[in-house]
Scaffold this motif. Structure first.
Motif, PDB file in Angstrom:
ATOM      1  N   GLY A  10       0.840  -1.212   0.000  1.00  0.00           N
ATOM      2  CA  GLY A  10       0.000   0.000   0.000  1.00  0.00           C
ATOM      3  C   GLY A  10       0.867   1.251   0.000  1.00  0.00           C
ATOM      4  N   GLU A  11       0.277   2.352  -0.427  1.00  0.00           N
ATOM      5  CA  GLU A  11       1.060   3.591  -0.600  1.00  0.00           C
ATOM      6  C   GLU A  11       1.579   4.157   0.705  1.00  0.00           C
ATOM      7  OE1 GLU A  11      -0.559   6.635  -3.173  1.00  0.00           O
ATOM      8  OE2 GLU A  11      -1.620   5.081  -4.282  1.00  0.00           O
ATOM      9  N   ALA A  12       0.756   4.119   1.762  1.00  0.00           N
ATOM     10  CA  ALA A  12       1.190   4.714   3.037  1.00  0.00           C
ATOM     11  C   ALA A  12       2.418   3.964   3.562  1.00  0.00           C
ATOM     12  CB  ALA A  12       0.063   4.677   4.052  1.00  0.00           C
ATOM     13  N   MET A  13       2.364   2.637   3.517  1.00  0.00           N
ATOM     14  CA  MET A  13       3.503   1.869   4.028  1.00  0.00           C
ATOM     15  C   MET A  13       4.742   2.067   3.139  1.00  0.00           C
ATOM     16  SD  MET A  13       4.617   0.009   6.432  1.00  0.00           S
ATOM     17  CE  MET A  13       3.504  -1.074   7.327  1.00  0.00           C
ATOM     18  N   ALA A  14       4.542   2.161   1.830  1.00  0.00           N
ATOM     19  CA  ALA A  14       5.686   2.365   0.923  1.00  0.00           C
ATOM     20  C   ALA A  14       6.382   3.695   1.245  1.00  0.00           C
ATOM     21  CB  ALA A  14       5.219   2.338  -0.530  1.00  0.00           C
ATOM     22  N   LEU A  15       5.576   4.695   1.481  1.00  0.00           N
ATOM     23  CA  LEU A  15       6.137   6.003   1.833  1.00  0.00           C
ATOM     24  C   LEU A  15       6.944   5.901   3.127  1.00  0.00           C
ATOM     25  CD1 LEU A  15       5.712   8.910   0.683  1.00  0.00           C
ATOM     26  CD2 LEU A  15       3.971   9.205   2.439  1.00  0.00           C
ATOM     27  N   LEU A  16       6.373   5.239   4.112  1.00  0.00           N
ATOM     28  CA  LEU A  16       7.022   5.156   5.425  1.00  0.00           C
ATOM     29  C   LEU A  16       8.218   4.204   5.412  1.00  0.00           C
ATOM     30  CD1 LEU A  16       3.703   5.234   7.445  1.00  0.00           C
ATOM     31  CD2 LEU A  16       5.485   6.996   7.468  1.00  0.00           C
ATOM     32  N   ALA A  17       8.140   3.144   4.629  1.00  0.00           N
ATOM     33  CA  ALA A  17       9.290   2.226   4.515  1.00  0.00           C
ATOM     34  C   ALA A  17      10.463   2.983   3.894  1.00  0.00           C
ATOM     35  CB  ALA A  17       8.921   1.008   3.673  1.00  0.00           C
ATOM     36  N   GLY A  18      10.165   3.831   2.917  1.00  0.00           N
ATOM     37  CA  GLY A  18      11.219   4.659   2.319  1.00  0.00           C
ATOM     38  C   GLY A  18      11.808   5.608   3.349  1.00  0.00           C
ATOM     39  N   ASP A  19      10.960   6.267   4.108  1.00  0.00           N
ATOM     40  CA  ASP A  19      11.437   7.181   5.168  1.00  0.00           C
ATOM     41  C   ASP A  19      12.333   6.434   6.146  1.00  0.00           C
ATOM     42  OD1 ASP A  19       9.859   9.133   4.054  1.00  0.00           O
ATOM     43  OD2 ASP A  19       8.286   9.046   5.563  1.00  0.00           O
ATOM     44  N   ALA A  20      11.882   5.254   6.547  1.00  0.00           N
ATOM     45  CA  ALA A  20      12.626   4.483   7.551  1.00  0.00           C
ATOM     46  C   ALA A  20      14.009   4.072   6.996  1.00  0.00           C
ATOM     47  CB  ALA A  20      11.823   3.248   7.952  1.00  0.00           C
ATOM     48  N   LEU A  21      14.058   3.677   5.737  1.00  0.00           N
ATOM     49  CA  LEU A  21      15.352   3.300   5.140  1.00  0.00           C
ATOM     50  C   LEU A  21      16.290   4.504   5.066  1.00  0.00           C
ATOM     51  CD1 LEU A  21      14.099   0.905   2.318  1.00  0.00           C
ATOM     52  CD2 LEU A  21      15.676   0.283   4.161  1.00  0.00           C
ATOM     53  N   LEU A  22      15.708   5.654   4.796  1.00  0.00           N
ATOM     54  CA  LEU A  22      16.512   6.870   4.690  1.00  0.00           C
ATOM     55  C   LEU A  22      17.221   7.184   6.012  1.00  0.00           C
ATOM     56  CD1 LEU A  22      17.309   9.506   3.205  1.00  0.00           C
ATOM     57  CD2 LEU A  22      15.128  10.470   3.934  1.00  0.00           C
ATOM     58  N   VAL A  23      16.504   7.100   7.103  1.00  0.00           N
ATOM     59  CA  VAL A  23      17.144   7.441   8.384  1.00  0.00           C
ATOM     60  C   VAL A  23      17.971   6.288   8.927  1.00  0.00           C
ATOM     61  CG1 VAL A  23      15.651   9.334   9.065  1.00  0.00           C
ATOM     62  CG2 VAL A  23      14.983   7.034   9.619  1.00  0.00           C
ATOM     63  N   LEU A  24      17.553   5.068   8.634  1.00  0.00           N
ATOM     64  CA  LEU A  24      18.365   3.918   9.071  1.00  0.00           C
ATOM     65  C   LEU A  24      19.753   3.983   8.428  1.00  0.00           C
ATOM     66  CD1 LEU A  24      18.445   1.254  10.697  1.00  0.00           C
ATOM     67  CD2 LEU A  24      17.654   0.081   8.627  1.00  0.00           C
ATOM     68  N   ALA A  25      19.807   4.487   7.206  1.00  0.00           N
ATOM     69  CA  ALA A  25      21.093   4.600   6.498  1.00  0.00           C
ATOM     70  C   ALA A  25      22.086   5.425   7.317  1.00  0.00           C
ATOM     71  CB  ALA A  25      20.871   5.235   5.130  1.00  0.00           C
ATOM     72  N   THR A  26      21.636   6.540   7.833  1.00  0.00           N
ATOM     73  CA  THR A  26      22.535   7.402   8.626  1.00  0.00           C
ATOM     74  C   THR A  26      22.952   6.698   9.912  1.00  0.00           C
ATOM     75  OG1 THR A  26      21.428   9.333   7.759  1.00  0.00           O
ATOM     76  CG2 THR A  26      22.746   9.672   9.717  1.00  0.00           C
ATOM     77  N   GLU A  27      21.990   6.037  10.546  1.00  0.00           N
ATOM     78  CA  GLU A  27      22.311   5.339  11.795  1.00  0.00           C
ATOM     79  C   GLU A  27      23.366   4.259  11.545  1.00  0.00           C
ATOM     80  OE1 GLU A  27      18.876   3.768  13.864  1.00  0.00           O
ATOM     81  OE2 GLU A  27      20.165   2.819  15.357  1.00  0.00           O
ATOM     82  N   VAL A  28      23.186   3.497  10.477  1.00  0.00           N
ATOM     83  CA  VAL A  28      24.142   2.425  10.155  1.00  0.00           C
ATOM     84  C   VAL A  28      25.525   3.018   9.864  1.00  0.00           C
ATOM     85  CG1 VAL A  28      24.729   0.755   8.330  1.00  0.00           C
ATOM     86  CG2 VAL A  28      22.480   0.687   9.422  1.00  0.00           C
ATOM     87  N   LEU A  29      25.555   4.057   9.057  1.00  0.00           N
ATOM     88  CA  LEU A  29      26.848   4.667   8.715  1.00  0.00           C
ATOM     89  C   LEU A  29      27.582   5.113   9.988  1.00  0.00           C
ATOM     90  CD1 LEU A  29      28.892   5.888   6.691  1.00  0.00           C
ATOM     91  CD2 LEU A  29      27.481   7.952   6.672  1.00  0.00           C
ATOM     92  N   LEU A  30      26.868   5.819  10.853  1.00  0.00           N
ATOM     93  CA  LEU A  30      27.533   6.398  12.031  1.00  0.00           C
ATOM     94  C   LEU A  30      27.832   5.369  13.119  1.00  0.00           C
ATOM     95  CD1 LEU A  30      25.638   9.802  12.265  1.00  0.00           C
ATOM     96  CD2 LEU A  30      27.996   9.421  11.531  1.00  0.00           C
ATOM     97  N   ARG A  31      26.940   4.413  13.296  1.00  0.00           N
ATOM     98  CA  ARG A  31      27.147   3.451  14.394  1.00  0.00           C
ATOM     99  C   ARG A  31      27.991   2.238  14.007  1.00  0.00           C
ATOM    100  NH1 ARG A  31      24.288   4.952  18.796  1.00  0.00           N
ATOM    101  NH2 ARG A  31      22.202   5.813  18.513  1.00  0.00           N
TER     102      ARG A  31
END
Ligand code: IPE
Ligand code: IPE
Ligand code: MG
Ligand code: MG
Ligand code: MG
Length: 329
Positions: free
Chosen positions: A119-140
């Motif tokens: 569904g569109e709402a989850m796709a939008l939020l899954a994208g958001d979550a991947l975007l911020v997880l990327a920074t967390e992974v890089l830094l941690r």
């Protein structure tokens, strides 16, 4: 650990073991947490294959520099969290790019697109979550042996390459040029595509491609070298190389939309023309696009020669450039 690059370069021999390590790391960084449905949507797109081209570029640029500095942390260990962060942001960009409000695509990596499944709402939020997880992974997850100033520079540059100056800005210009987004300046009255005089079209197209796709590829080649504390000459040559490669990658993507098929691409061909997209093919035709690719391949090779590194160290980057240009998928 993986074997060192070989002189007689075989891209598959180079890429296969590294792809396995990339997949293992991505899997490890996305162990399912709460809410489970969000992680499933994130993993659906992130772990669904893909060439892992950006991650490979990042590792290859780190390894190119490591060849001069043996010992200590390996380049692959140093750059893997960054390589995975790139793949997370790339996966986010694909999930959002496929949404009905953008390119409205049904297939990606040979499977139904994220919004078709979740569904569109989850796709939008899954994208958001991947975007911020990327920074967390890089830094941690970047190992403590990596210089902290280098890591900060890489994190800041990743944000820049992803944001309004980079990928997101490019996607907005792409949407404007396609007439899907109304300009604020036009008071939401006129289609933005009409606002670009033809004389500017070529420049606009180049700038879209350099930002929507080129910015992350430029980051990939620059960041691997920065994490390994490469000198300024190498960093500058790798950044320019990444720009050339990034433009070539999107021109090849435009061509594949014309010449490819669903099975090898894993996404529906022919969508650009149907949607009235501004692409290299729409402006320069098939032959013009092929000529541009040949020119960019020569430029890219010349930039690697100017990096100050021996040819044996940059063999993987040269191989990845050729792959980007001659690929079928
Ligand atoms: C597709 O990227 C989107 C573009 C920027 C052209 P890729 O062709 O790298 O897609 P995957 O990761 O292999 O699926
Ligand atoms: C996508 O360009 C660029 C980004 C996702 C940032 P396209 O729209 O041409 O990519 P495909 O063809 O859908 O993979
Ligand atoms: Mg698009
Ligand atoms: Mg698209
Ligand atoms: Mg495309």
């Amino acid at each position: 650990m993986v074997a060192t690059p070989v002189l007689n370069f075989e891209l598959d021999a180079y890429a296969t073991p590294r792809r396995q390590l990339i997949e293992q790391s991505l899997e490890q960084y996305t162990a399912i947490c709460d809410p489970e449905s969000l992680w499933q949507a994130m993993r659906y797109s992130l772990l669904s294959g893909g060439k892992r081209f950006r991650a490979l570029l990042c590792l290859a640029s780190a390894e190119a520099v490591e060849a001069l500095k043996p010992g200590g942390l390996t380049a692959v260990e140093a750059a893997m969290p960054c390589a995975c962060a790139l793949e997370m942001i790339h996966a986010m960009s694909l999930i959002h790019d496929d949404l009905p409000c953008m390119d409205n695509d049904d297939f990606r990596r040979g499977k139904p697109t994220n919004h078709k499944v979740f569904g569109e709402a989850m796709a939008l939020l899954a994208g958001d979550a991947l975007l911020v997880l990327a920074t967390e992974v890089l830094l941690r997850k970047t190992p403590p042996q990596v210089d902290r100033q280098c890591l900060i520079d890489v994190a800041a540059e990743l944000a820049r390459a992803t944001g309004p100056e980079g990928m997101v800005g490019g996607q907005v210009s792409d949407s404007i040029a396609t007439g899907l987004v109304k300009t604020v300046e036009a008071g939401n009255q006129e289609e933005a595509a009409g606002g670009h005089p033809p004389v500017q079209t070529a420049q606009l197209l180049e700038s879209i491609h350099k930002r929507k796709t080129g910015a992350l590829l430029r980051f990939a080649t620059w960041s691997g070298a920065r994490l390994m504390q490469a000198n300024e000459d190498t960093l500058s040559a790798f950044a320019s190389f990444g720009e050339v490669l990034g433009l070539a990658f999107q021109i090849a993507d435009d061509l594949l939309d014309l010449t490819g098929d669903l099975q090898s691409l894993g996404k529906t061909p022919g969508k650009d023309q149907a949607a009235g997209k501004l692409t290299w093919v729409s402006i320069y035709g098939e032959e013009g696009s092929r000529r541009a690719l040949a020119d960019l391949e020569s430029k890219g090779k010349a930039l690697l020669s100017e990096s100050g590194l021996p040819d044996s160290s940059t063999a993987a980057l040269r191989g990845l450039l050729s792959f980007a240009i001659h690929r079928r998928s």
